[in-house]
Design a protein around this motif. Structure first.
Motif, PDB file in Angstrom:
ATOM      1  N   ARG B 686     -47.132 -30.892 -48.636  1.00 17.86           N
ATOM      2  CA  ARG B 686     -47.643 -32.276 -48.756  1.00 17.86           C
ATOM      3  C   ARG B 686     -47.911 -32.682 -50.199  1.00 17.86           C
ATOM      4  O   ARG B 686     -48.291 -33.818 -50.468  1.00 17.86           O
ATOM      5  CB  ARG B 686     -48.897 -32.433 -47.898  1.00 17.86           C
ATOM      6  CG  ARG B 686     -48.579 -32.420 -46.381  1.00 17.86           C
ATOM      7  CD  ARG B 686     -49.806 -32.692 -45.542  1.00 17.86           C
ATOM      8  NE  ARG B 686     -50.549 -33.841 -46.032  1.00 17.86           N
ATOM      9  CZ  ARG B 686     -51.889 -33.923 -46.094  1.00 17.86           C
ATOM     10  NH1 ARG B 686     -52.621 -32.916 -45.664  1.00 17.86           N
ATOM     11  NH2 ARG B 686     -52.472 -35.000 -46.563  1.00 17.86           N
ATOM     12  N   GLY B 687     -47.702 -31.779 -51.148  1.00 22.66           N
ATOM     13  CA  GLY B 687     -47.775 -32.179 -52.553  1.00 22.66           C
ATOM     14  C   GLY B 687     -49.143 -32.028 -53.187  1.00 22.66           C
ATOM     15  O   GLY B 687     -50.065 -31.456 -52.614  1.00 22.66           O
ATOM     16  N   ALA B 688     -49.233 -32.563 -54.405  1.00 22.33           N
ATOM     17  CA  ALA B 688     -50.470 -32.530 -55.177  1.00 22.33           C
ATOM     18  C   ALA B 688     -50.646 -33.917 -55.775  1.00 22.33           C
ATOM     19  O   ALA B 688     -49.690 -34.496 -56.297  1.00 22.33           O
ATOM     20  CB  ALA B 688     -50.382 -31.473 -56.275  1.00 22.33           C
ATOM     21  N   VAL B 689     -51.858 -34.427 -55.703  1.00 19.95           N
ATOM     22  CA  VAL B 689     -52.110 -35.816 -56.103  1.00 19.95           C
ATOM     23  C   VAL B 689     -53.299 -35.890 -57.053  1.00 19.95           C
ATOM     24  O   VAL B 689     -54.377 -35.400 -56.729  1.00 19.95           O
ATOM     25  CB  VAL B 689     -52.453 -36.679 -54.864  1.00 19.95           C
ATOM     26  CG1 VAL B 689     -52.508 -38.152 -55.259  1.00 19.95           C
ATOM     27  CG2 VAL B 689     -51.459 -36.436 -53.751  1.00 19.95           C
ATOM     28  N   ALA B 690     -53.095 -36.510 -58.201  1.00 24.38           N
ATOM     29  CA  ALA B 690     -54.220 -36.714 -59.123  1.00 24.38           C
ATOM     30  C   ALA B 690     -55.027 -37.902 -58.631  1.00 24.38           C
ATOM     31  O   ALA B 690     -54.456 -38.946 -58.295  1.00 24.38           O
ATOM     32  CB  ALA B 690     -53.707 -36.962 -60.533  1.00 24.38           C
ATOM     33  N   VAL B 691     -56.364 -37.766 -58.585  1.00 22.64           N
ATOM     34  CA  VAL B 691     -57.168 -38.912 -58.164  1.00 22.64           C
ATOM     35  C   VAL B 691     -57.983 -39.494 -59.315  1.00 22.64           C
ATOM     36  O   VAL B 691     -58.514 -40.576 -59.213  1.00 22.64           O
ATOM     37  CB  VAL B 691     -58.091 -38.585 -56.970  1.00 22.64           C
ATOM     38  CG1 VAL B 691     -57.278 -38.150 -55.767  1.00 22.64           C
ATOM     39  CG2 VAL B 691     -59.095 -37.540 -57.313  1.00 22.64           C
ATOM     40  N   ASP B 692     -58.080 -38.782 -60.418  1.00 25.14           N
ATOM     41  CA  ASP B 692     -58.712 -39.375 -61.593  1.00 25.14           C
ATOM     42  C   ASP B 692     -58.036 -38.807 -62.833  1.00 25.14           C
ATOM     43  O   ASP B 692     -57.548 -37.679 -62.802  1.00 25.14           O
ATOM     44  CB  ASP B 692     -60.213 -39.104 -61.606  1.00 25.14           C
ATOM     45  CG  ASP B 692     -60.981 -40.285 -62.188  1.00 25.14           C
ATOM     46  OD1 ASP B 692     -62.054 -40.608 -61.684  1.00 25.14           O
ATOM     47  OD2 ASP B 692     -60.480 -40.894 -63.174  1.00 25.14           O
ATOM     48  N   TRP B 693     -57.991 -39.574 -63.898  1.00 22.35           N
ATOM     49  CA  TRP B 693     -57.244 -39.140 -65.080  1.00 22.35           C
ATOM     50  C   TRP B 693     -57.842 -39.763 -66.334  1.00 22.35           C
ATOM     51  O   TRP B 693     -58.518 -40.796 -66.295  1.00 22.35           O
ATOM     52  CB  TRP B 693     -55.763 -39.540 -64.969  1.00 22.35           C
ATOM     53  CG  TRP B 693     -55.583 -40.916 -64.420  1.00 22.35           C
ATOM     54  CD1 TRP B 693     -55.635 -42.090 -65.109  1.00 22.35           C
ATOM     55  CD2 TRP B 693     -55.378 -41.257 -63.042  1.00 22.35           C
ATOM     56  NE1 TRP B 693     -55.466 -43.145 -64.267  1.00 22.35           N
ATOM     57  CE2 TRP B 693     -55.309 -42.672 -63.002  1.00 22.35           C
ATOM     58  CE3 TRP B 693     -55.239 -40.515 -61.869  1.00 22.35           C
ATOM     59  CZ2 TRP B 693     -55.109 -43.368 -61.807  1.00 22.35           C
ATOM     60  CZ3 TRP B 693     -55.036 -41.213 -60.691  1.00 22.35           C
ATOM     61  CH2 TRP B 693     -54.978 -42.621 -60.653  1.00 22.35           C
ATOM     62  N   LEU B 694     -57.562 -39.091 -67.426  1.00 23.89           N
ATOM     63  CA  LEU B 694     -58.026 -39.565 -68.732  1.00 23.89           C
ATOM     64  C   LEU B 694     -56.961 -39.116 -69.726  1.00 23.89           C
ATOM     65  O   LEU B 694     -56.577 -37.945 -69.745  1.00 23.89           O
ATOM     66  CB  LEU B 694     -59.365 -38.887 -69.063  1.00 23.89           C
ATOM     67  CG  LEU B 694     -59.968 -39.238 -70.409  1.00 23.89           C
ATOM     68  CD1 LEU B 694     -60.585 -40.627 -70.366  1.00 23.89           C
ATOM     69  CD2 LEU B 694     -61.046 -38.215 -70.779  1.00 23.89           C
ATOM     70  N   VAL B 695     -56.476 -40.066 -70.533  1.00 18.57           N
ATOM     71  CA  VAL B 695     -55.421 -39.734 -71.501  1.00 18.57           C
ATOM     72  C   VAL B 695     -55.827 -40.259 -72.876  1.00 18.57           C
ATOM     73  O   VAL B 695     -56.146 -41.437 -73.010  1.00 18.57           O
ATOM     74  CB  VAL B 695     -54.061 -40.376 -71.106  1.00 18.57           C
ATOM     75  CG1 VAL B 695     -52.969 -39.946 -72.085  1.00 18.57           C
ATOM     76  CG2 VAL B 695     -53.683 -40.018 -69.682  1.00 18.57           C
ATOM     77  N   GLU B 696     -55.838 -39.362 -73.846  1.00 15.46           N
ATOM     78  CA  GLU B 696     -56.104 -39.794 -75.233  1.00 15.46           C
ATOM     79  C   GLU B 696     -54.816 -39.720 -76.033  1.00 15.46           C
ATOM     80  O   GLU B 696     -54.175 -38.673 -76.092  1.00 15.46           O
ATOM     81  CB  GLU B 696     -57.099 -38.848 -75.906  1.00 15.46           C
ATOM     82  CG  GLU B 696     -58.537 -39.111 -75.569  1.00 15.46           C
ATOM     83  CD  GLU B 696     -59.446 -38.128 -76.297  1.00 15.46           C
ATOM     84  OE1 GLU B 696     -60.629 -38.080 -75.972  1.00 15.46           O
ATOM     85  OE2 GLU B 696     -58.936 -37.417 -77.195  1.00 15.46           O
ATOM     86  N   LEU B 697     -54.461 -40.833 -76.665  1.00 14.46           N
ATOM     87  CA  LEU B 697     -53.211 -40.873 -77.417  1.00 14.46           C
ATOM     88  C   LEU B 697     -53.446 -41.645 -78.710  1.00 14.46           C
ATOM     89  O   LEU B 697     -54.319 -42.513 -78.774  1.00 14.46           O
ATOM     90  CB  LEU B 697     -52.152 -41.598 -76.562  1.00 14.46           C
ATOM     91  CG  LEU B 697     -50.703 -41.181 -76.719  1.00 14.46           C
ATOM     92  CD1 LEU B 697     -50.490 -39.756 -76.261  1.00 14.46           C
ATOM     93  CD2 LEU B 697     -49.804 -42.121 -75.921  1.00 14.46           C
ATOM     94  N   ALA B 698     -52.663 -41.298 -79.712  1.00 12.61           N
ATOM     95  CA  ALA B 698     -52.780 -42.048 -80.966  1.00 12.61           C
ATOM     96  C   ALA B 698     -52.056 -43.375 -80.799  1.00 12.61           C
ATOM     97  O   ALA B 698     -51.094 -43.467 -80.042  1.00 12.61           O
ATOM     98  CB  ALA B 698     -52.168 -41.264 -82.101  1.00 12.61           C
TER      99      ALA B 698
END
Lengths: 698, 698
Positions: B686-698
């Motif tokens: 059934r997969g894997a699902v991200a439910v919250d995320w944070l991305v830091e990028l220049a």
């Protein structure tokens, strides 16, 4: 332990195990008499040799035997007739050698028990009393150094190796070397009991494959505590293979590792895991008898590369390296080169080698530094090449001078790694000044931690009621069985252990009635003493919200259990009020065949099953020790309210552990396993409640 | 690396750092010319001394300088004018010594970059090419032994100590000793690059405080893999204190420990933590060049006490000690005494010392035992007392004979603990026969494990696309900021990372509309790039079952966030379909200033927070490596269906890690941190699902 006339049976002019027992007392100047005994020879090592024990000029009070195992019991019986009161049995071929050997060892044990013969061994090297020069010891020991360390080892080879290294390399003196092999008569615990009250001994090092008298072990440890004497133990037998190996080596049962860990720890016995750690710990403890309360260590090195390594090694074992005080840094800057960067670890830099004044001033500064309790100086001390550079000799003199001038700091020296001969012109003057020389940064840091923990143990109040009277060896009753639920609840209740309110019901109707009384929702469980894990056989239903649900659950549970565990006797159903919150713990009692029951505590679910994160202690327990158990669990933060939970009732959990310990004490010889699984620890102030239990009793 | 004319600047007749560089080539018979240079003297160690570089009879191609740091840049600039192509800077006072020193080191780095001067150091001991006798090396090294081990160390003291011990104690020969100090010019990676292709070198040992060229490190490791050459690294700087110490010692940034671990591991570089472990590992790898595929070890000891210890030590590090085959046991019984108990570890018993025929027959039997791949023989080999008993000399001859007679088993010898000089009449004949002598059971077992793991690394297929082209040093962009939700979702989506279905809503009405579309129950979250941890500010409501609940949740969330994070810009609300099951993982990317981004993976909740149980790897990742990461987590059993759960979709989790690695590669220089917290790993299939995320990028 102090014989005057020693007969040695089985010696020959060729240097064999017994001949060495004749050679050693000669080398070290023993004042008593030694009688070689062997019908084949007239003289051995210039001593007259006698055909048998009856023909010696005076009867021997101690006999040393190195003859084939099958002859030993008969010869010893004769020796007893002849007046001998003690024997050292060097011969192998006893409990380590299968059933024939076991029978021989049993014969020795009877001689000890019935005739009062004190037997060292069999399968050992014997005993060396260094000060008396009494060397009933079967290894090549020509040079000895008297001093405060006693070594007790089942293994003869290790007793010699440890003793030799301490005396020859570390300039550490010894009081006794004792190799006791299979412990048919006198045990490790007996020797330690003697040494704890020996005036010449200040530290005891023990290499053990297994203990024989657990109660005596705890009692001599308590006596050692009174005398502030450290006991350092290397205990073999953590792995299954090692447990088999100790059986093959000295016929010794190694015991349950976690329970032995608990015994040693609660007794304040220092446990080490390698011989290098043993050597460093004994060397440190033999010297380190005055110090401040604190254990903040400042490291000084003439090898810049060591500074980072020492910091890593200290960090790994939890040794604190504080920052130097600002005034110490200022002082160091005043005489060190510009490129030096004074901090802790303190790098002496190349300048230390080029300007002889720098090193003494560095020591002096650190010994006055207010945040330093221990000065640990890293320097190489291998024997220099002939005519080669040996700066450490000068440093050793400077260190000895500084220590003699007076300091309340503990000063130790260490190399970066162990290996190669140590320069006695470095180690010797340091040892004379009371400065131990340790080998390898890693074991030096471990030794410092052991010294600190031992000192902290001495500083803690003695737990109330830690010692009852000696109870002899625990003998587990063979016919233990699980109690039925009513008996189990009665026993747990008797010791004040709180259980979830539980009603026994014979069938679905009684279960509904019970549920009405308890209040919904309820949990239904199978009641069967034959089922240890109820969930695995479909024997549990949680969250039954009304009568219909209870009825359905009752039918389904019985059907499932009949299907999955057809042979289990079903006594009925248990109805419990459901408790939905709390932290799941598993607490209980586990028994070692020799040491008896121990209290265990771990987090339920994945922590125990996946991580094997369990704390173990021997009863009796006081609340402080119970709290210490809980704190040592890796997941203990969870109880303090990690992840947004309310803090749990840790006091109630600790109280449950103390009560379990009391139960274990009271039923010591009848108890098998006991599990409260889970024990739910509720919010602070709301207590801890067991919701499932299993008790095995004889 | 092969100069013919060496000028040494700063030498004096008194033995100082530079004088040693003049003495060493003389001792070992260097064929080139050495010109001492110092205006104060006419002659040093019988060589004419020149006032400056211009006055030497021929221009030097390499200059060695040991003069005050402030003079070094000027003197080196002059040396370049004079034709020098390389320099060894022994002087201290550069990057390790604050801002003034840093400026000096920058001057050296310019000379290296702009004038092509190859600089070893500063703050080092230099280079010793053992075969050539080319000793631009500032330590007392009068006796050397050529052989296959190269030692590269930032610390001069350790380079000498390791080399000396290997050559003098272990009879292990060296090819190069290189101390490179602050690495202003030539780096560890450059030296290793040279050594990997050096014909005389078969094993490289590295003591490193920090790396300078991460991409080159990975490339030389790949080259070493092709040549099957092991590289053994002792990396300092795991603790914060050690990181400060390396700055003070060689001005080196130590880097992020977990990321360096990942780099070394993925490159097949053997990492050790103590010098004793380093010495044993180098000694073993220098000898152990032919072996069977397996690594089942049989231990033989003449010390019964060692058998249990060796079993414990092997168990601790995961070395398998198999049971001896029944036929081996029968053979052993046929010639060993009755009381012997043949098993693995095999106790030779006292009989081994009394009957010279037993030992060779024991070896012979074990070398034919079908379940044995490695024979590890424990015996003491300290220098005997004059005229003393030295049974190991005979054993060494027997072992050498047995190995020379031909065996496909690896044979190693080891002591029970490290310390005291080794008897070269034991170690020498063993070394000649290719049998390494290791010191201490614990490090011997670790060395065997390292050899096994390195061999297994060589046997694994090279992961696809592990090497791109060298990318130079990673320079993290300084102005990284969290992406807003839409940007973050776009970036993650672009790399095929599956996210919980999420709709951005401006207010309560839009949220209700979104919830209708997604289906109840839903989760509501605050949408704000200023908030990293939404739950902590009341920014999350789970289980909203209908429109009213959504409206209430929306109001409450906004109110809570306004109260608890008054400065955060609120972009709106996120509405997600609720996913109630799955195992919570935290996966993401972490960046090291030098090595760049690494992929991290751990269990959510207590595992990460309480146990710090995290696996780290450098991108790119293949599926096999991603699976290896997951398997190495202590809680990995949870994913396989522990505690009655269904097995989780581990393949989907691995796939997510591979995709994160691709993202990290693509945005290498712009990426800061990236977290998927939690990523829910659903049931298998059934997969894997991200439910919250944070991305830091220049």
């Amino acid at each position: 332990m102090k014989p005057n006339r020693i007969a040695v049976i089985g010696a020959s002019p060729r240097m064999n195990r017994a001949t060495r027992v004749i050679a050693n007392p000669k080398h070290v100047g023993y004042a008593g008499l030694v009688f070689p005994s062997n019908p084949k020879y007239a003289e051995i090592l210039d001593l007259p040799c006698y055909p048998d024990l009856g023909s010696t000029p005076e009867p021997a009070d101690l006999v040393v035997v190195a003859i084939p195992a099958e002859q030993v019991p008969g010869v010893l019986a004769g020796a007893v007739e002849n007046g001998a009161r003690a024997a050292v049995v060097l011969s192998s071929g006893f409990a380590e050698a299968g059933s024939v050997g076991e029978a021989r060892q049993a014969a020795l044990e009877r001689l000890a028990a019935e005739r009062g013969l004190r037997i060292c061994g069999p399968n050992c090297y014997g005993i060396f009393d260094i000060r008396l020069g009494l060397a009933t010891f079967s290894a090549d020991m020509t040079e000895v150094r008297p001093g405060p360390v006693a070594v007790v080892s089942q293994s003869g080879g290790f007793s010699q190796a440890i003793a030799d290294h301490l005396m020859q390399q570390r300039s550490v003196g010894l009081s006794y070397i004792i190799s006791c092999g299979n412990q048919a008569g006198v045990t490790i615990e007996d020797y330690v009991e003697f040494l704890v009250d020996d005036e010449d001994t200040a530290v005891i090092g023990v290499y053990a494959e297994g203990f024989r008298q657990p109660d005596k072990l705890r009692h001599v440890a308590a006596r050692a505590r009174e005398r502030c004497m450290p006991i350092v133990v290397l205990k073999v037998g953590r792995s299954e293979n090692a447990r088999q190996a100790t059986l093959a080596h000295t016929g010794t049962l190694a015991g349950t590792p976690e329970i032995i860990d608990a015994v040693l720890r609660q007794s304040g016995i220092v446990q080490v895991t390698s011989l290098n750690e043993m050597l460093d710990t004994l060397t440190l403890l033999a010297a380190a008898r005055r110090y401040r309360r604190g254990w903040r260590v400042t490291v000084l090195s003439g090898l810049g590369g060591e500074c980072g390594r020492a910091a890593d090694a200290a960090d790994r074992v939890g040794i604190e390296l504080p920052s130097l005080s600002a005034s110490s840094v200022a002082t160091l800057r005043s005489f060190m080169p510009d490129f030096a960067n004074p901090r802790n670890p303190l790098d002496g830099t190349g300048a230390m080698y080029e300007n002889a004044e720098i090193f003494p001033r560095m020591i002096d500064t650190v010994l006055r530094d207010e945040s330093t309790d221990v000065l640990a100086i890293n320097m190489r001390a291998n024997v220099p090449k002939p005519g080669g550079w040996a700066p450490s000799r000068g440093y050793a003199r400077a260190i000895a001078d500084a220590v003699r001038a007076g300091t309340d700091r503990l000063v130790v020296c260490f190399t970066s790694f162990a290996g190669a001969d140590l320069d006695q012109e470095v180690v010797g003057p340091l040892a004379e000044a009371g400065v131990p020389y340790l080998e390898s940064t890693e074991t030096a840091m471990l030794a410092l931690r052991h010294a600190r923990e031992h000192r902290r143990f001495l500083e803690r109040p003695v737990p109330a009621a830690v010692l009852g009277s000696p109870r002899g060896t625990h003998v587990a009753a063979p016919d233990r069985h699980p109690l039925d639920n009513t008996e189990a609840m009665r026993l747990l209740g008797e010791f004040g252990i709180r259980l979830a309110e539980t009603v026994v019901a014979r069938g679905a109707d009684e279960a509904v009635e019970a549920a009405h009384r308890l209040g919904y929702p309820v949990v239904l469980k199978i009641d069967s003493r034959d089922i240890a894990h109820k969930t695995e056989v479909g024997g549990v239903r949680v969250g039954c919200g009304g009568a219909t649900a209870v009825r359905e659950a009752a039918d389904e549970i019985v059907a499932a259990v009949r299907r999955l565990a057809p042979r289990a006797r079903i006594e009925g159903l248990l109805v419990q009020r459901m408790i939905a919150d709390g932290t799941e713990m598993i607490v209980g009692i586990k028994s070692d065949p020799l040491f008896g029951p121990a209290v265990v505590c771990g987090f339920g679910g994945i922590f125990v099953e996946v991580l094997r994160d369990v704390a173990v202690r021997m009863p009796p327990l006081d609340a402080a020790t119970a709290h210490e158990m809980i704190a040592e669990l890796r997941g203990s933060a969870l109880l303090k309210g990690a992840r947004g939970r309310p803090p749990a009732d840790v006091a109630a959990l600790a109280d449950t552990l103390v009560r379990l310990a009391a139960l274990a004490e009271a039923h010591r010889d009848r108890l098998g396993a006991l599990d409260l699984n889970p024990l739910l620890v509720l919010e602070e102030g709301r207590g801890a409640v067991a919701v499932d239990w299993l008790v095995e009793l004889a």
